[in-house]
Design a protein around this motif. Structure first.
Motif, mmCIF file in Angstrom:
data_model
loop_
_atom_site.group_PDB
_atom_site.id
_atom_site.type_symbol
_atom_site.label_atom_id
_atom_site.label_comp_id
_atom_site.label_asym_id
_atom_site.label_seq_id
_atom_site.Cartn_x
_atom_site.Cartn_y
_atom_site.Cartn_z
ATOM 1 N N GLU A 200 0.808 -1.219 0.000
ATOM 2 C CA GLU A 200 0.000 0.000 0.000
ATOM 3 C C GLU A 200 0.843 1.272 0.000
ATOM 4 O O GLU A 200 0.409 2.318 -0.485
ATOM 5 C CB GLU A 200 -0.946 0.013 1.202
ATOM 6 C CG GLU A 200 -2.068 -0.985 1.086
ATOM 7 C CD GLU A 200 -2.993 -0.973 2.294
ATOM 8 O OE1 GLU A 200 -2.759 -0.179 3.234
ATOM 9 O OE2 GLU A 200 -3.950 -1.749 2.286
ATOM 10 N N PHE B 194 -2.459 1.083 -8.000
ATOM 11 C CA PHE B 194 -2.473 0.105 -6.910
ATOM 12 C C PHE B 194 -3.506 -0.985 -7.188
ATOM 13 O O PHE B 194 -3.284 -2.152 -6.885
ATOM 14 C CB PHE B 194 -2.767 0.789 -5.570
ATOM 15 C CG PHE B 194 -2.842 -0.169 -4.433
ATOM 16 C CD1 PHE B 194 -1.693 -0.717 -3.891
ATOM 17 C CD2 PHE B 194 -4.068 -0.536 -3.898
ATOM 18 C CE1 PHE B 194 -1.751 -1.622 -2.843
ATOM 19 C CE2 PHE B 194 -4.135 -1.441 -2.851
ATOM 20 C CZ PHE B 194 -2.977 -1.977 -2.323
ATOM 21 N N VAL C 47 1.436 3.539 -3.187
ATOM 22 C CA VAL C 47 0.577 4.667 -3.570
ATOM 23 C C VAL C 47 1.276 5.975 -3.213
ATOM 24 O O VAL C 47 1.321 6.903 -4.022
ATOM 25 C CB VAL C 47 -0.808 4.567 -2.890
ATOM 26 C CG1 VAL C 47 -1.627 5.827 -3.136
ATOM 27 C CG2 VAL C 47 -1.555 3.338 -3.387
#
Length: 166
Positions: free
Chosen positions: A18, A76, A21
């Protein structure tokens, strides 16, 4: 290869970290900030062209900020990767998606790269170089410890795969 062990095009199972991003967002912001800063500085010093240069700076900044807000989240969602005993699978791209498969027998080198921002975010990129004219496969936005383990696993798998040139 036939049957269950066949290497075939399919969606890879793993998402990138994550934190990718944030990494992608910062890349877009820096890419936008450089021309905006140049235009703004020129606008500050060149009186006759000031309004046009500042307008151009805004015209570059607005879509740049919009891209930084939108694209990293989309990337993503679409960037996926997977490593099996037979191949490396990668899907990248937002508007133009690219799916790549590298059979273990075609892998030549495995590298891990960490730029300054990646180091700060504890991310890494694994580059798998193959005997392909298409070029290397890059798995971006991985946790740095996962990337190190993946590079080690790929090295062991390619060493144990028949057809390895080593």
């Amino acid at each position: 290869m036939t049957g269950e062990n066949a290497v075939r095009l399919r969606p890879p199972r793993n998402a990138v970290d994550e934190r990718a991003v944030t990494w992608w967002r910062w890349q877009l912001l820096v890419t936008t900030a450089v021309p905006v800063a140049v235009l703004a500085v020129l606008g500050a010093f060149i009186g006759p062209a000031r309004s046009w240069l500042l307008l151009a700076a805004v015209a570059v900044a607005a879509p740049g900020l919009a891209c930084a807000a939108f694209f990293p989240v989309w990337w993503f969602r679409v960037h996926r990767w997977e490593v099996t005993d037979d191949a490396v699978y990668v899907r990248t791209g937002a508007l133009r998606q690219e799916w790549r498969i590298a059979p273990m027998s075609r892998i030549q080198t495995v590298d891990t790269v960490r730029g300054p921002l990646e180091q700060y975010l504890r991310l890494a990129t694994v580059t798998v170089t193959t005997a392909s004219s298409k070029g290397a496969i890059r798995i971006e936005g991985l946790d740095h410890e996962l990337a190190a383990g993946l590079a080690e696993r790929l090295t062991l798998l390619t060493r144990a795969t028949p057809g390895d040139a080593t």
